[in-house]
Structure formats: C-alpha cells, structure tokens
Design a protein around this motif. Structure first.
Motif, mmCIF file in Angstrom:
data_model
loop_
_atom_site.group_PDB
_atom_site.id
_atom_site.type_symbol
_atom_site.label_atom_id
_atom_site.label_comp_id
_atom_site.label_asym_id
_atom_site.label_seq_id
_atom_site.Cartn_x
_atom_site.Cartn_y
_atom_site.Cartn_z
ATOM 1 N N GLN A 1 -8.565 0.262 -0.513
ATOM 2 C CA GLN A 1 -8.705 -0.639 0.361
ATOM 3 C C GLN A 1 -10.330 0.246 1.502
ATOM 4 O O GLN A 1 -10.734 -0.460 1.062
ATOM 5 C CB GLN A 1 -7.830 -0.797 1.242
ATOM 6 C CG GLN A 1 -7.662 -2.319 1.656
ATOM 7 C CD GLN A 1 -6.477 -2.153 2.492
ATOM 8 O OE1 GLN A 1 -5.499 -1.460 2.234
ATOM 9 N NE2 GLN A 1 -5.315 -3.424 2.992
ATOM 10 N N ASP B 1 -6.025 -1.490 -4.580
ATOM 11 C CA ASP B 1 -5.326 -1.426 -3.466
ATOM 12 C C ASP B 1 -6.547 -2.790 -3.321
ATOM 13 O O ASP B 1 -7.542 -2.237 -2.192
ATOM 14 C CB ASP B 1 -4.819 -0.404 -2.720
ATOM 15 C CG ASP B 1 -3.871 -1.453 -1.143
ATOM 16 O OD1 ASP B 1 -4.099 -2.226 -1.119
ATOM 17 O OD2 ASP B 1 -3.838 -0.132 -0.597
ATOM 18 N N THR C 1 0.404 -1.000 0.128
ATOM 19 C CA THR C 1 0.009 -0.129 -0.357
ATOM 20 C C THR C 1 0.936 1.281 -0.033
ATOM 21 O O THR C 1 -0.013 2.043 -0.782
ATOM 22 C CB THR C 1 -0.545 -0.247 1.343
ATOM 23 O OG1 THR C 1 -1.798 -1.390 1.680
ATOM 24 C CG2 THR C 1 -1.651 1.639 1.618
HETATM 25 MG MG LIG Z 1 -2.288 -2.926 2.234
#
Ligand SMILES: [Mg+2]
Ligand SMILES: Nc1ncnc2c1ncn2[C@@H]1O[C@H](COP(=O)(O)OP(=O)(O)OP(=O)(O)O)[C@@H](O)[C@H]1O
Length: 340
Positions: free
Chosen positions: A95, A175, A50
């Motif tokens: 995310q 992500d 990330t």
């Molecule tokens: Mg991550």
C-alpha cells in the motif's frame, strides 16, 4: 496452473491487544494457492487482509499456524520456525510503496537485478533490457531517466510494481497496488498485470477491497470478514453462488427479497427486466421509478415495486426517468440467487 501449492497456510492467526480485549485480526486461516494462479483476498477495510499478507511475507509474526512456500516451511508457531522476509523469495508491492528516492526510475528497477546472488548475475545489456521491459509493462517507458522525487504518487506505485516484477519471483504479494491511480490507469494496469502474470507464469496474491478489480483479474477470490475467510471460489462462483448474505452483498449489488418462511433470495440488477411499455404483458410488475443514474454504458434505476420493495435495476445504455415515473419490472425466478 499446476497442482502443487506454491503457498499453503494452516491455522494462521494473529491477535492484537485492543484495550483489555484481544482483537483477532486474522483467525485460523487455511489456504492453498497453486502455482500460476492469480488469487485475490477481498474484503472490507479492517478485515485482516494486510495482516495476513504481512505474515506470509515475514513482516508480521503469526501467533498460530504454519506457512509453506514452494514446499518449504517458512513459519511454524509450534516448532519455532521463522524464515526471514528477505529469504522467503517473494516479490512485494505494498500500500505504502517504498521506492528509492535518490535513484532514477531506471536505477530503481535495475538495482533489483544487480543485487541478485552471483550465480544468477546478468550481463549489463540484459539488465537494461529487462528493466526497460518491466517499465514498459507498467506504462513508465520513456521516463526511465527521471528522478523518483519528480514522480507522482501513481507513478511511484507503478515503479514499485515494475521493481517487484523485474526479478520474476515465483510468488508476488500485492497489497492494493492500484489504490492511488485514476480510473483509466487502473483499468489499463489491471489488464497489463493479468497479461504479465499469465505470460510470465507468475503466481499473484493480490489484496483489494475493490470487488470489480477482484472479479476482473482473478482465477479465484477469497472473501474475508473479521479475520476469517467466508468463501473461496472463482469470480463466477462468488458472484452467482455466494455462500451467504455477507458475500452476496459485498460482491456487487443486488436486492435481497424475503418471502415468508423460504430462504431469502437476491436479484442482481442486470437480471431484472425493465419496460416502459404501457402493457408489457404477463409477469411484469408495475413500479415507480425513484432515480435513474446514467453511467455511460448503462443506467442504474431504483424502483419501488408492490410490497414496498426497492429494487436496483441495471439497463443497458441510457434510460431517462419515464413519464410520470411509472414503469414495469420482471423478476425471473430462474435468476434468483438463494441465500443461506
Ligand atoms: Mg490493508
Ligand atoms: N499493529 C497493530 N496493532 C493493533 N491492531 C492492528 C495492528 N495492525 C492491524 N491491526 C488491526 O487489525 C485489523 C485488521 O487490519 P488490516 O490492516 O489487516 O486490515 P485490512 O483488511 O488490510 O484493511 P484495509 O482495507 O483498510 O487496508 C484492524 O482492526 C486493525 O486495526
């Protein structure tokens, strides 16, 4: 895929203060992604995926290195270049996806098209058509008038994906876009995403810790560990010719066998023969079957073979625990993956 990289990273790094120490979340990463590629960053939790994606997006400032997007320098630690995230021309699905809660599903997607610069303005009919096509692609067709506050977590995530897709940016950063979906929907979306990426000629940079997802979707995969890239290769290369034991064990399952001074080898579960025939013949080793886990299209067995080695063996279809738990396995040296 064309040869010119749409994304090029050189020596990109970022460290965080951790107590009195410096944690190198991303450590001098080099990467070239050509136009039209589906590229995946794969690695265990905390390996820096990330952080790397956020640096490419312009949401996190690297300490070192430089980043080029479409041949333009968007970041250079040495020269003080740092193009703002909004001006990097990327699509993003993260995310924790942010969709606009006060708008309908349709408005969320259409808004991304209406706010384009005046040169690229579209007619309302085209905006509607494109927005609906993007919603269809992520299986949200038919609920476009619903309010976002009434959607499930998985539906919100798909909406975020539709919003990134609709503007057709050249590079889309994703992500863990499917982490909150159920297994069936994940599989559906995997195929949809891959088909969309190919038909629209987009470049995808996906982050995941799911090996199956990475292997099924990507042209190439980078396996990360502790801020570094351990190996870059096609799914076949990283599965069949892993650069080291970490990659081998992270990508799929297998049994590592040490034999004297020779390099250890890995056997993939589907490469080991299994038989319950009384005398299967030469090359078969007797074993004790410890467990049999049925998964519908295959059964995973854990067997104990001479030398006290436990092998994971995958057989097609259903395999019950044999009488007395005895069976035979066969290891084909040609299938052994040598580890360095
Ligand atoms: Mg991550
Ligand atoms: N703002 C921050 N401050 C301090 N440490 C951070 C910060 N952001 C990330 N880290 C640390 O950097 C490392 C890499 O984090 P990152 O979020 O990039 O991992 P990841 O590979 O995305 O993991 P996951 O699969 O769990 O999402 C971790 O050890 C994390 O704790």
């Amino acid at each position: 895929m064309s040869g010119a990289p749409i994304l090029a990273l050189r020596g990109v790094g970022r460290a965080f203060a951790l107590g009195g120490e410096r944690l190198h979340a991303v450590d001098a990463v080099d990467l070239d992604i050509p136009t039209g590629e589906f590229f995946t960053l794969l690695g265990p939790s905390g390996c820096g995926k990330t952080t790397l994606l956020r640096m490419i997006a312009g949401l996190e400032r690297p300490d070192t290195g430089r980043i080029d997007i479409c041949g333009l320098r968007v970041f250079d630690a040495g020269q003080g270049v740092d193009v703002a995230a909004a001006s990097r021309g990327l699509g993003m699905v993260f995310q924790s996806c942010a969709v606009w809660p006060h708008m309908t599903v349709f408005e969320n997607v259409a808004f991304a098209l209406r706010t384009r610069p005046w040169r690229n303005r579209l007619r309302p009919a085209e905006i509607a058509a494109r927005a609906l096509a993007a919603l269809e692609a992520v299986a949200l067709g038919g609920i476009e008038q619903r309010r976002v506050s009434d959607l499930s977590g998985g539906q919100k995530q798909r909406l975020a994906l539709a919003r990134a897709l609709v503007a057709e940016p050249k590079l889309i950063l994703l992500d863990e876009p499917m982490s909150s979906l159920d297994a069936k929907l994940r599989e559906h979306l995997r195929r949809e995403l891959k088909a969309l990426q190919q038909s629209l000629g987009l470049t995808f940079l996906l982050v995941t810790h799911d090996q199956g997802e990475a292997l099924a979707m990507s042209h190439r995969v980078a396996v990360m560990r502790q801020g570094r890239i351990e190996q870059i290769g096609t799914p076949r290369e990283i599965y069949r010719a892993p650069a080291n034991a970490f990659v081998a064990e992270f990508i799929g399952n297998g049994t590592v066998v040490q034999s004297g001074i020779a390099a250890p080898v890995l056997y993939r579960p589907e490469d080991i023969g299994f038989s319950t025939t009384a005398n299967p013949g030469e090359g078969w080793l007797p074993c004790q079957v410890l467990t049999a886990d049925y998964s519908g299209s295959f059964t995973d067995l854990v067997v104990l073979a001479p030398g006290d080695v436990r092998y994971l063996v995958r057989v097609a279809g259903e395999q019950a625990l044999p009488d007395g738990r005895y069976g035979f396995i066969r290891l084909d040296p040609a299938q052994a993956i040598r580890l360095r």
